[in-house]
Design an enzyme around this catalytic site. Structure first.
Site, PDB file in Angstrom:
ATOM      1  N   GLU A 218       0.887  -1.172   0.000  1.00 29.80           N
ATOM      2  CA  GLU A 218       0.000   0.000   0.000  1.00 29.80           C
ATOM      3  C   GLU A 218       0.918   1.212   0.000  1.00 29.80           C
ATOM      4  O   GLU A 218       1.403   1.634   1.051  1.00 29.80           O
ATOM      5  CB  GLU A 218      -0.900  -0.026   1.244  1.00 29.80           C
ATOM      6  CG  GLU A 218      -1.822  -1.235   1.316  1.00 29.80           C
ATOM      7  CD  GLU A 218      -2.999  -1.156   0.342  1.00 29.80           C
ATOM      8  OE1 GLU A 218      -3.308  -0.047  -0.133  1.00 29.80           O
ATOM      9  OE2 GLU A 218      -3.597  -2.208   0.059  1.00 29.80           O
ATOM     10  N   CYS A 252      -2.280   9.539   2.300  1.00 32.68           N
ATOM     11  CA  CYS A 252      -1.745   8.879   1.100  1.00 32.68           C
ATOM     12  C   CYS A 252      -2.594   9.174  -0.126  1.00 32.68           C
ATOM     13  O   CYS A 252      -2.079   9.215  -1.232  1.00 32.68           O
ATOM     14  CB  CYS A 252      -1.645   7.383   1.329  1.00 32.68           C
ATOM     15  SG  CYS A 252      -3.207   6.640   1.802  1.00 32.68           S
TER      16      CYS A 252
END
Ligand code: NAD
Length: 473
Positions: A218, A252
């Site tokens: 991720e 993110c």
């Protein structure tokens, strides 16, 4: 002689303990998994206040509501969704059997993998530790979690919270800097989920490759916003300000840069200024606005801003009350105009409150801009035109997309979450998370009569002739 960090010394033995515990109970039933998830939920709520305060201490200022919404709420939602659907996810799925192999039964059985490693970054230290854990536990695994060295106060609460809910042979916490992280990545995990930067993702994947450990990465990237010509600027600006200023841009999937129709840059800047003034009338002492996590990150952002200015960027600071920020790590939103690819802010993921605004001539040019860079973790499109939506969805790659808002795809319990290309690989959340942490085992079951034996040698009999005649044509 320097001392080994305490968790470094414990790590291999803990890993072995979890392995042995898993071997004793390789297929925990649904009730047991659900009970574990409910214990986690209760412990999270019990420690909610301590967590809010700890993240605030780690960041020097982290909005209470952001911690509750973006970390605690998302985790509770993820747990509830998993609890609600787990029995169905666990049920073996029936598959068809072709005539050639009948009579027989086919099914896919979902089996826990074993011991899962989870590596956590600093920006959402609760959610990014616990949501992967929910996936791992739902799928029946045991897990060890490596927390970030930049969130020591939060780590302490997470440690207590997890110890409240689980024995260490089921869920264990590891802390430490790069030396510990390196050792962590080297363990022969049955699966390793890493959340963090693309650069460290490469190192972690290389370490995992030595054991052929499957990884879910991720990672980050430059997530674009496309404001289409038909989009109402004010509504777009509201969502972009929210998505960019949440956690001071240290998200993110935060919008990294905005593409706006040429000629509308100034109107866009005005709309952004207007929205910031309404959502954050002050910044310095405003408890709703978070700070940059540490001095190193603060200096990095300042240096990238200086670099852009030195190379000719025009800066519009969104600082409604005209405050100074000396002595704090609060940083107002900076809109950067006249940027070019030679600037640091156009080369790397920004991860803070700087937003380059780029004009585009037509939609093809905007799409081309996105396609020419690394595939981002998220993409945001503002348009109510179905054809524009379709074009952007079909012609660009990104981990996920929200249309006419920002960030919200990550909060959908029933959607998978994960990057593509340099923004990562694999998924978690939802059923895809359960699948990530499970072995989908194909099982073919014959009864007492086995028609396949008719095709055994010696070849050349009527069965072989029939197969060749009817099935190979
Ligand atoms: P990071 O990559 O520096 O650190 C992540 C983890 O890796 C930490 O636990 C750290 O201890 C460990 N680590 C650091 N150096 C290592 C090494 N050499 N070998 C092995 N492990 C090492 O990331 P960060 O600065 O904590 O987080 C910011 C990055 O994370 C951004 O790029 C952001 O986009 C990304 N991110 C992605 C997601 C997502 O869901 N895709 C979520 C949050 C953050």
């Amino acid at each position: 002689m320097s001392q080994m960090p305490p968790d470094m010394a414990r790590l291999p033995a803990l890993f072995e303990r979890q392995r042995q515990a898993f071997a004793r109970f390789p297929m925990p039933p649904a009730e047991q998994r659900i009970a574990g998830l409910k214990r986690l939920r209760a412990a999270l709520l019990r420690h909610r206040e301590a967590l809010v305060q700890a993240v605030d201490r780690d960041f020097s200022a982290r909005s209470r509501d952001e911690t509750l919404m973006a970390e605690v709420l998302t985790t509770v939602q993820g747990i509830d969704h998993t609890v609600r659907h787990l029995r169905r996810w666990m049920r073996p799925s029936r598959r068809s059997v072709s005539l050639l192999f009948a009579p027989a039964r086919n099914r896919v059985a979902y089996q826990p993998l074993g011991v899962v490693g989870i590596m956590v970054p600093w920006n959402y230290p609760i959610q990014l530790a616990l949501l992967p854990l929910v996936g791992a536990l739902g799928a029946g695994n045991r897990a060890m979690i490596k927390l970030s060295e930049f969130t020591p106060a939060t780590n302490q609460v997470l440690r207590a919270l997890l110890a409240d809910a689980f024995d260490e042979d089921e869920v264990a916490v590891i802390e430490g800097a790069v030396d510990v992280s390196t050792l962590f990545a080297q363990q022969p995990w049955d699966h390793l989920l890493f959340t963090g930067s693309t650069a460290v993702g490469r190192i972690v994947m290389a370490a995992a490759a030595k054991n052929l450990t499957p990884v879910t990465l991720e990672l980050g990237g430059k997530s674009p916003v496309i404001v289409a010509p038909d989009a109402p600027l004010q509504a777009a600006a509201e969502s972009i300000v929210f998505g960019k200023m949440l956690n001071a841009g240290q998200t993110c999937i935060a919008p990294d840069y905005a593409l706006v129709p040429a000629g509308q840059e100034d109107a866009f800047v005005q709309a952004m200024q207007h929205v910031v003034a309404r959502l954050y009338p002050t910044l310095r002492e405003n408890p709703d606005y978070s700070a940059i996590v540490n001095e190193r990150q603060h200096q990095r952002l300042q240096a990238w801003l200086d670099d852009a200015v030195r190379q000719g960027a025009r800066v519009q600071v969104c600082n409604p009350a005209g405050e100074g920020f000396e002595g704090t790590r609060k940083m107002p939103l900076h809109l950067l105009l006249d940027v070019h690819d030679g600037m640091k802010v156009m080369q790397e993921e920004i991860f803070g409150p700087l937003l380059p605004v780029l004009p585009y001539r037509d939609l093809d040019q905007a799409v081309e801009r996105v396609r020419s860079g690394a595939r981002p973790l998220a993409l945001y499109l503002f348009s109510h035109d179905r054809q524009v939506q379709r074009k952007v969805l079909e012609q660009t790659h990104s981990g996920g997309v929200t249309i006419n808002d920002t960030l919200m795809h990550v909060a959908q319990d029933d959607l998978p979450f994960g990057g593509v290309g340099l923004s990562g690989m694999g998924h978690y959340h939802a059923n895809e998370g359960f699948l990530t942490f499970s072995k989908a085992k194909g099982v073919h079951i014959k009864g007492r009569f086995n028609s396949g034996k008719l095709a055994y040698p010696p070849y050349g009999g009527w069965v072989h002739r029939m197969i060749q005649r009817w099935f190979i044509r």
